[in-house]
Enzyme design. Structure first.
Site, PDB file in Angstrom:
ATOM      1  N   ALA A 156      13.892 -44.190  68.899  1.00 21.23           N
ATOM      2  CA  ALA A 156      13.562 -42.905  68.270  1.00 21.23           C
ATOM      3  C   ALA A 156      14.809 -42.076  67.960  1.00 21.23           C
ATOM      4  O   ALA A 156      15.934 -42.462  68.270  1.00 21.23           O
ATOM      5  CB  ALA A 156      12.629 -42.135  69.196  1.00 21.23           C
ATOM      6  N   HIS A 157      14.592 -40.934  67.388  1.00 20.59           N
ATOM      7  CA  HIS A 157      15.694 -40.058  66.981  1.00 20.59           C
ATOM      8  C   HIS A 157      16.514 -39.556  68.178  1.00 20.59           C
ATOM      9  O   HIS A 157      15.981 -39.325  69.245  1.00 20.59           O
ATOM     10  CB  HIS A 157      15.214 -38.881  66.135  1.00 20.59           C
ATOM     11  CG  HIS A 157      14.099 -38.069  66.721  1.00 20.59           C
ATOM     12  ND1 HIS A 157      13.415 -37.138  65.993  1.00 20.59           N
ATOM     13  CD2 HIS A 157      13.540 -38.066  67.946  1.00 20.59           C
ATOM     14  CE1 HIS A 157      12.503 -36.589  66.738  1.00 20.59           C
ATOM     15  NE2 HIS A 157      12.551 -37.125  67.932  1.00 20.59           N
TER      16      HIS A 157
END
Lengths: 331, 331, 331
Positions: free
Chosen positions: C240-241
């Site tokens: 994920a980010h």
């Protein structure tokens, strides 16, 4: 694109403390901010850092209204929301060409709205409809009879099977597959072989849905798989045939939802959750990461967190874990 | 395509009660049926609904033979199977062009059988062989030395690495990756760096296998990864190098099977199951959703359901859950 | 390509017992070896099989130095590593064309190094930079401002979002998506709707990273997602980010790593592991398959194996399982 802080504050419904003519041209984190940037502060403890950053202005909550300000502030009840809304003022989407690339193959029967932009090597099938302002990324394949609404963004290498319908402002990230066949077979009791059950239903996705990279959503078997308005789906999620998902549902990465499950409005489903077939997740339920809901179960309770497999209210589950740990320690 | 009910009944091995000259042209669910549609009933409780539907005819089990019929019936021992077989009479696959699209790039050494259909922008590499009647979806990449049998359907944006072999009637859904490198490294004890172990084996997929969207199946490291005849694999499944999967195995979405595991015939593996390396799942074992089988374990017992991590017979596992819940409640 | 055993032994730092002029042209498993092949033996029990194989030479550990040899041996401390290094001598990568295919669309502002090879139907966006000797597979889409280092291999149908940076010798398998938007929203407390939080950070991948098929790695929201040197990532992994992954980390298939998690150097993460947001996995920790680490947890202990959800040291966890099994049996 430059804007005055005044214009931004009006758009996000905040009030300015300090110089409202200052011009801003982007957003950033407090650490990375450069002159011209807007930053935001949700918690009072970060206020000093924001004031000492290079940002030109700060969006903050009411708590910041009484401090002495070294730079202009936009005060609002929901500063993070205002920051996200302000971001829309600036252009971040990597320069989509406002054109239909000459290598695109568009079936003559397809209908494209005004300002549709299609990148290179896209295939648009028979009777496809693409609404005004929508953008299709390079290499995507849009099969026959697909309907895409207005202002949608389809990233590259997406595959949309025939007959799928997307509402307006839908975002689909790269590699996603929409409307593929569901996983349905009938076992022949005599030969033991699996016969494919027809997968001839459709997939309908409502407005303002976002779908993550490499996520797969199957069409209905005989009926329609539905994703409700405003629902957000992360990467590598699997949604099976005939699933019905309500509005404003959040589904984190790698979750799998089996056939004919129903997820009601405002449910929040964390990552790697498994939901078996014919399950019903009622309004506002929260499922913790990696939890699992067995077939046909109904999970009920707005705002209640469920965890574990089989998923149970988190309180009881944590107690079970504690009891077990204590017993093991005694040995 | 229209057929008489008589023709359909003969094909599926059922007997007709009522008018056998009625013509049918499609299949549907009871709720959605329109005149001309065939529907099916597996359980007696749904018989009335079928009779009151708009369908032109009903496929049902022996239980329906004695009722008074308001429309023609096809009576058969396996009504759902007959319905699936009947569906084959009608054409549902969204209009594949019976042509090799001019934008396809086919290496001159490739050999294509009769009636092969290749959509736009496909790449077919050196020495590829594609059997009679197979169809390749837009944007798919078929690397060198791939062999695809007869009547296969490869959906768009699939990637097949070099040397992979597919049997006849294999279906591969969009975004799947077949024959990619396995995940194998040797750690250098001196430098601590990982050196790639050669991944030069192959992937072989037998007849009548179906592979879901965005599923990945790796080639063998030095040997061959094999998927047996009739095995059905759902979306986003991962199958690692050297895995051997038998015949008529069912693997639901997001399951992962690690290197060199063996899955014997007729196993049923639910969604999000994790199978570690060198595991053996014996004939007819059923693994419940999210269960996990640790490295080198052998799971044995035709028709027995295993659940949990580490996977154990479901009966004992449910007892464990009950005991734990009771202990926690007492606190 | 043929080499003398002497040349191979020198390259891998081993010493030869027997005829060093013998020529070898490939590697194989003991079972599959043909004349001209090199095989390797890690454990003494496999020594006889190697000697009786059709291979022309054997790489083995010191244990093999004292046996009577029927064929030439290369003796080394790390025979599997030497075998992997030897494999590099031979050419296995399926014949990439040393050319830029005429159907490639390269933006005029892109800069391509010497000996770059680009297959058919690739799209290379504005200001993209591709280093010397790198190869891009058919159908891949490289968006604007992407930087790819030297000697990278990007397999077909990969999508790289704008601004992503790859170091040297990075391998990306088919269907992977790099730099997609993270999953971030702000819920409007008044309307209940989710507003997209800006995802305008970048993704940076260091040298010698390998990324599996259909894996997805998101760009940072406002910051940078980073994958450190030498890290190996399997198929269908989600990152994920804002995640920060160190050097020489191994991440097996279908693992998911949530926003802003930190994975330090030399961690080993098995398949289907779930790591929640803001978790820190410290140096050298080993996470067992399907384990789960709840939000903000720190997991510490070089070489310690953690298992279960929530992840705990495996010893204690196995004890818990044993206690529970015993209690259930008593009932």
């Amino acid at each position: 694109m430059k804007h005055t802080l005044k214009a931004v504050a009006e758009a996000v419904g905040g009030r300015i403390i300090g110089e409202d003519a200052v011009s801003v041209c982007g957003i950033a984190s407090i650490e990375k901010a450069a002159p011209g940037d807007l930053v935001f502060v949700e918690e009072e403890k970060n206020l000093q850092a924001a004031m000492h950053s290079n940002a030109s202005a700060v969006i903050a909550g009411e708590f910041a209204a009484w401090t002495k300000h070294s730079k202009p502030f936009v005060i609002t009840q929901q500063p993070k929301l205002a920051f996200a809304q302000a971001a829309r003022f600036f252009h971040f989407d990597g320069g989509w060409p406002a054109e239909i690339h000459p290598t695109t193959i568009v079936h003559p029967s397809a209908r494209l709205g005004a300002n549709v932009s299609i990148e290179a090597r896209v295939i648009v099938g028979e009777n496809v409809e693409i609404g005004e302002g929508s953008r299709i990324g390079a290499g995507s394949v849009i099969a026959a009879d697909v309907h895409i609404g207005m202002n949608c963004t389809i990233y590259p290498n997406v595959t949309i099977y025939s007959g799928t319908k997307l509402g307006d402002r839908v975002i689909v990230h790269a590699g996603a597959v929409l409307g593929s066949d569901g996983f349905g077979y009938v076992r022949d009791a005599k030969s033991g072989k699996y016969e494919k059950f027809p997968q001839i239903g459709r997939l309908e996705i409502s407005d303002d849905v976002e779908i993550g990279a490499n996520t797969t959503i199957d069409r209905g078997a005989l009926e329609v798989t539905r994703i409700g308005r405003g629902t957000k789906i992360d990467n590598l999620v699997h949604i099976a045939h005939n699933v019905q998902i309500g509005e404003d549902v959040v589904i984190a990465a790698q979750t799998g939802i089996s056939g004919s499950a129903v997820i009601e409005n405002n449910a929040v489903i964390a990552g790697q959750v498994g939901i078996a077939d014919h399950v019903r997740i009622e309004q506002g339920v929260i499922l913790g990461a990696q939890s699992g809901v067995p077939t046909k179960k109904v999970i009920r309770g707005k705002g209640i967190v469920f965890w574990g497999t089989p998923a149970r209210p988190i309180r009881g589950y944590l107690k079970e874990l504690a009891v077990l740990a204590r017993l093991a320690k005694k040995e």
